[in-house]
Design a protein around this motif. Structure first.
Motif, PDB file in Angstrom:
ATOM      1  N   THR A  73       0.858  -1.190   0.000  1.00 26.79           N
ATOM      2  CA  THR A  73       0.000   0.000   0.000  1.00 26.79           C
ATOM      3  C   THR A  73       0.890   1.235   0.000  1.00 26.79           C
ATOM      4  O   THR A  73       2.038   1.189   0.453  1.00 26.79           O
ATOM      5  N   ASP A 144      -5.702   1.916  -1.581  1.00 28.72           N
ATOM      6  CA  ASP A 144      -5.836   1.586  -0.161  1.00 28.72           C
ATOM      7  C   ASP A 144      -4.931   2.520   0.637  1.00 28.72           C
ATOM      8  O   ASP A 144      -3.706   2.544   0.432  1.00 28.72           O
ATOM      9  N   THR A 146      -4.735   2.525   4.027  1.00 30.47           N
ATOM     10  CA  THR A 146      -4.575   2.055   5.410  1.00 30.47           C
ATOM     11  C   THR A 146      -3.123   2.105   5.868  1.00 30.47           C
ATOM     12  O   THR A 146      -2.847   2.220   7.062  1.00 30.47           O
TER      13      THR A 146
END
Length: 764
Positions: A73, A144, A146
């Motif tokens: 990510t 993403d 996160t």
């Protein structure tokens, strides 16, 4: 270049790029106590903010390592307001993190979405994009956040101006709360401070010295031109400075396209940059400026943020910006990284005060002057020719041809031909109207009071010509090349208008001047008579009744009140009964006379029709259960009917006539025919029908019909077995044969050598 707080891969990249020292904003983000904290940084454009936040987030990206490993990510996210700025940030970060092996992906509107998704799936350490496309990737699940550690908002104030606040809130809410958030902007309005409070934690405010002294390397000039010479002044400015690359800012796309066509016809190497162009066209335009294939870019404010064009020396504001911040961002395209630049404001006489307000709001000081004239442009061209560096070079290889040309044409002819060739590739300078630049007192707001010495002019249009002061004011300013500060009173009369012009500017108008086709100004010797003609006296109103207050209305307590008349009862209604008591004072002879309705003495008394005497049919209690049942027909209202009429009407029709009177070749109808002419197997009815018929009734045929057997219907007769008997001839209802014997062959059927072959079924 070495710096103790810069990571080794980044220090090597800066040294390879030629950085000897850091800029003030780059030093500020590396100061003690800033590492790891959220920051709100404001610095002037062109001060190296991209490299500054690239260095600032290096600790979160590298985490002490010189090389980056594969990232599932993204680790860092940079958000920019425009596509060009996002691509520029990606290019800057690419060479800055090249030694660390960082993978950088872009998510920009107008580009291929599938290519961006594949780049994100392969793994990217840093993602750079615009707010709209980033939100699109997050909602589709291809991005993403996160694992995000740092977020950078570049030109945050511009993103709010473009309406990206909702997208920014969505993106920042999708990132982890323990991230580091940096905001960079040239100006910090209230909206940016509010956004910082919502999405930053204990942010430190960094304000560099460059912000306090805006654009020290940029020379500001304000040129006063008439409205009709605005484009010509732009051409002369470009010819006067001969910048390696220049940019001209307009307000609208329509103005960009118009100026692009005008400059292209004059031989300028020009490209356009506006929001209506595709991303590929905008990229090609910027690349043409970087490569030198184009020297002038005409753009809207979409190009005013963050675009770095190397060698941009001149910025021209063809249309004044809407606010001081836009003026700073437009002018910031030049004078970057220590280089010098010029920012020129083209100001019409009616926009002088607006330009001064913009400069004051931006804390800038501009030199007010006239635009370059045609002679000044030509003189600058000649000086540039004499100082051309080619004339000082060693041209030994070209000497043989040069000597041959000198022997053939002579030195003077050769020099003149060289000057002609030099001037052919450039557009001819434009002749402009001579306007005096406004002084400080003119640019300052004028206090209301005495106008001073003035000269009166008369304009041959007034109320009859639908003239208004707001229509005449720009016409007068444009015709005389003055501002509205030199215009005093404008008095519109019935057939003409009087205008007051300051004495210092009256020489521009002379004794007479035409401000528009058919509309001229003429100087007056003295002050005109501005008294309005007396209106004719109004017709006096009718006198008011006594006791009624006049206007203005008298107080309610002092106004006399009118007495109400005494109550008089209304007379009783007249009745025929002579004994009915009447109102006092009334007698039967006093009743109002009304002419009685004339009656004929010999007329018979009115008798009701018999048809109304018949009782109306009533429904039984059982019928009331069905509300939608059709009520019984009352035949008593129809004309009386007699058996003689039936006999007369039931006679067969004469041959050749239809019911509507037209002739027909058909024979008279016989028993068993329906009303529409088709045969029916139902036998004709017999017996006399005594039911009364209405007017226009068509009786059935009176021919005798065979008696119908009880319990049997002619159309649905069945056999004893309960099955329908086969139709005659083996035909179906639609006319095709059913179970009919096949046609016998021509030869004898008993011959075994000849077998019958059924015919083939036709195709289709």
């Amino acid at each position: 270049m070495t710096h103790t707080t810069i990571a080794a891969p980044l220090a090597a990249a800066l040294a390879a790029k030629g950085y000897d020292s850091l800029t003030p904003v780059q030093e500020a983000v590396l100061a003690e106590g800033i590492a790891g904290r959220d920051a709100l940084v404001s610095a002037q454009t062109g001060s190296g903010k991209t490299v500054a936040f690239g260095i600032a987030v290096a600790d979160q990206i590298l985490q002490g390592n010189d090389k980056l490993l594969f990232a599932d990510t993204p680790i860092a996210l940079a958000i920019a307001p425009t596509r060009e700025l996002a691509l520029q940030v990606a290019r800057e970060l690419s060479w800055l993190y090249a030694e660390a092996g960082a993978q950088i992906a872009t998510c920009v509107g107008g580009m291929d979405y599938r290519s961006e998704r594949r780049a994100l799936e392969r793994g990217a350490h840093i993602v750079v994009g615009t707010p709209g496309r980033l939100r699109d990737h997050i909602e589709r699940g291809s991005l993403d956040l996160t694992g995000l550690r740092a977020v950078v908002l570049d030109e945050a104030d511009e993103m709010l101006d473009l309406g990206f606040r909702e997208d920014l809130e969505f993106i920042l809410s999708s990132a982890p709360e323990e991230r580091r958030t940096l905001m960079f902007s040239a100006t910090v309005p209230r909206e940016i401070e509010a956004l910082a409070k919502d999405f930053q934690r204990d942010a430190v405010r960094i304000q560099t010295a460059g912000e306090r002294k805006q654009h020290a390397d940029i020379e500001y000039r304000a040129l006063t031109v008439s409205a009709r010479d605005r484009e010509h002044a732009i051409f002369n400015v470009l010819r006067f400075y001969e910048a390696r690359s220049a940019i001209v800012f307009c307000k609208t796309r329509l103005a960009v396209n118009h100026l692009l066509a005008r400059m292209g016809n004059r031989g300028f190497q020009v490209v356009a940059l506006s929001g209506e162009l595709s991303q590929q066209e905008r990229t090609h335009a910027l690349q043409a400026l970087r490569d030198g294939r184009a020297r002038v870019c005409i753009a809207t404010d979409v190009a005013a943020r963050g675009i770095d064009l190397p060698g941009l020396e001149l910025v021209i504001h063809a249309d004044l910006p809407s606010n001081s911040e836009t003026l700073l961002h437009r002018s910031g395209r030049t004078g970057r990284a220590g280089s010098k630049g010029v920012s020129v404001l083209v100001v019409a006489p009616s926009e002088v005060r607006k330009a001064q307000r913009l400069l004051t709001g931006a804390k800038l000081v501009a030199e007010w002057a006239k635009p370059p004239s045609a002679d000044e442009v030509q003189e600058r061209d000649d000086a540039r020719l004499l100082e051309h560096p080619v004339l000082a070079l060693d041209l030994a290889d070209e000497m043989p041809l040069a000597n041959a040309l000198l022997d053939r044409f002579g030195p003077q002819q050769m020099a003149a031909a060289f000057v002609r060739l030099w001037r052919e590739g450039r557009s001819a300078p434009e002749v402009l109207q001579d306007l005096t630049p406004p002084d400080a007192s003119t640019r300052a707001p004028r206090e209301r009071g005495e106008f001073g010495e003035a000269v009166w002019y008369s304009i041959g249009v007034g109320h009859t010509g639908r003239a208004e002061a707001r229509w005449l004011l720009p016409k007068i300013c444009e015709a005389g090349g003055i501002t509205k500060n030199e215009i005093g009173a404008i008095r519109v009369q019935q057939d003409n208008t009087f205008v007051q012009i300051a004495k210092a500017a009256a020489g521009r108008f002379g004794d007479a001047l035409e401000i528009e086709a058919g509309v001229g100004m003429m100087r007056l010797d003295g002050e005109p008579s501005l008294e309005r003609p007396e209106r004719p006296a109004r017709k006096p109103y009718a006198p008011r009744p006594e006791g009624r207050p006049t206007s203005p209305r008298a107080p309610r307590d002092e106004a006399p009140r009118r007495e109400k008349p005494a109550y008089q009862p209304k007379p009783a209604r007249f009745v025929d009964d002579a004994e009915t008591p009447r109102a006092s004072g009334w007698t039967p002879d006093d009743r109002p006379t009304k002419a009685p309705r004339p009656r004929r003495e010999d007329s018979a008394p009115f008798a009701k029709r018999e048809m109304h005497d018949a009782p109306r049919p009533r429904r039984d209690a059982s019928d009331e259960a069905s509300a939608d049942r059709k009520p019984a027909r009352d035949d008593s209202r129809k004309p009386r009917w007699s058996p003689d009429d039936r006999a007369e009407r039931s006679a067969p029709r004469s041959a050749g006539f239809k019911s509507h009177g037209g002739k027909s070749d058909a024979a008279p109808r016989s028993a068993g025919f329906k009303s529409h002419g088709a045969k029916s197997d139902r036998p004709a009815r017999t017996g006399d029908d005594s039911r009364p018929q209405g007017e226009g009734f068509k009786p059935r045929s009176t021919d005798a019909r065979p008696a119908r057997p009880a319990g049997e219907r002619p159309f649905k007769a069945k056999t004893e077995g309960g099955e329908r008997p086969p139709r005659a001839g083996g035909f179906k209802k639609d006319g095709f044969k059913k179970d009919a014997p096949r046609k016998a062959p021509k030869a004898d059927a008993s011959d075994p050598s000849r077998r019958f072959t059924p015919p083939k079924k036709p195709r289709g």
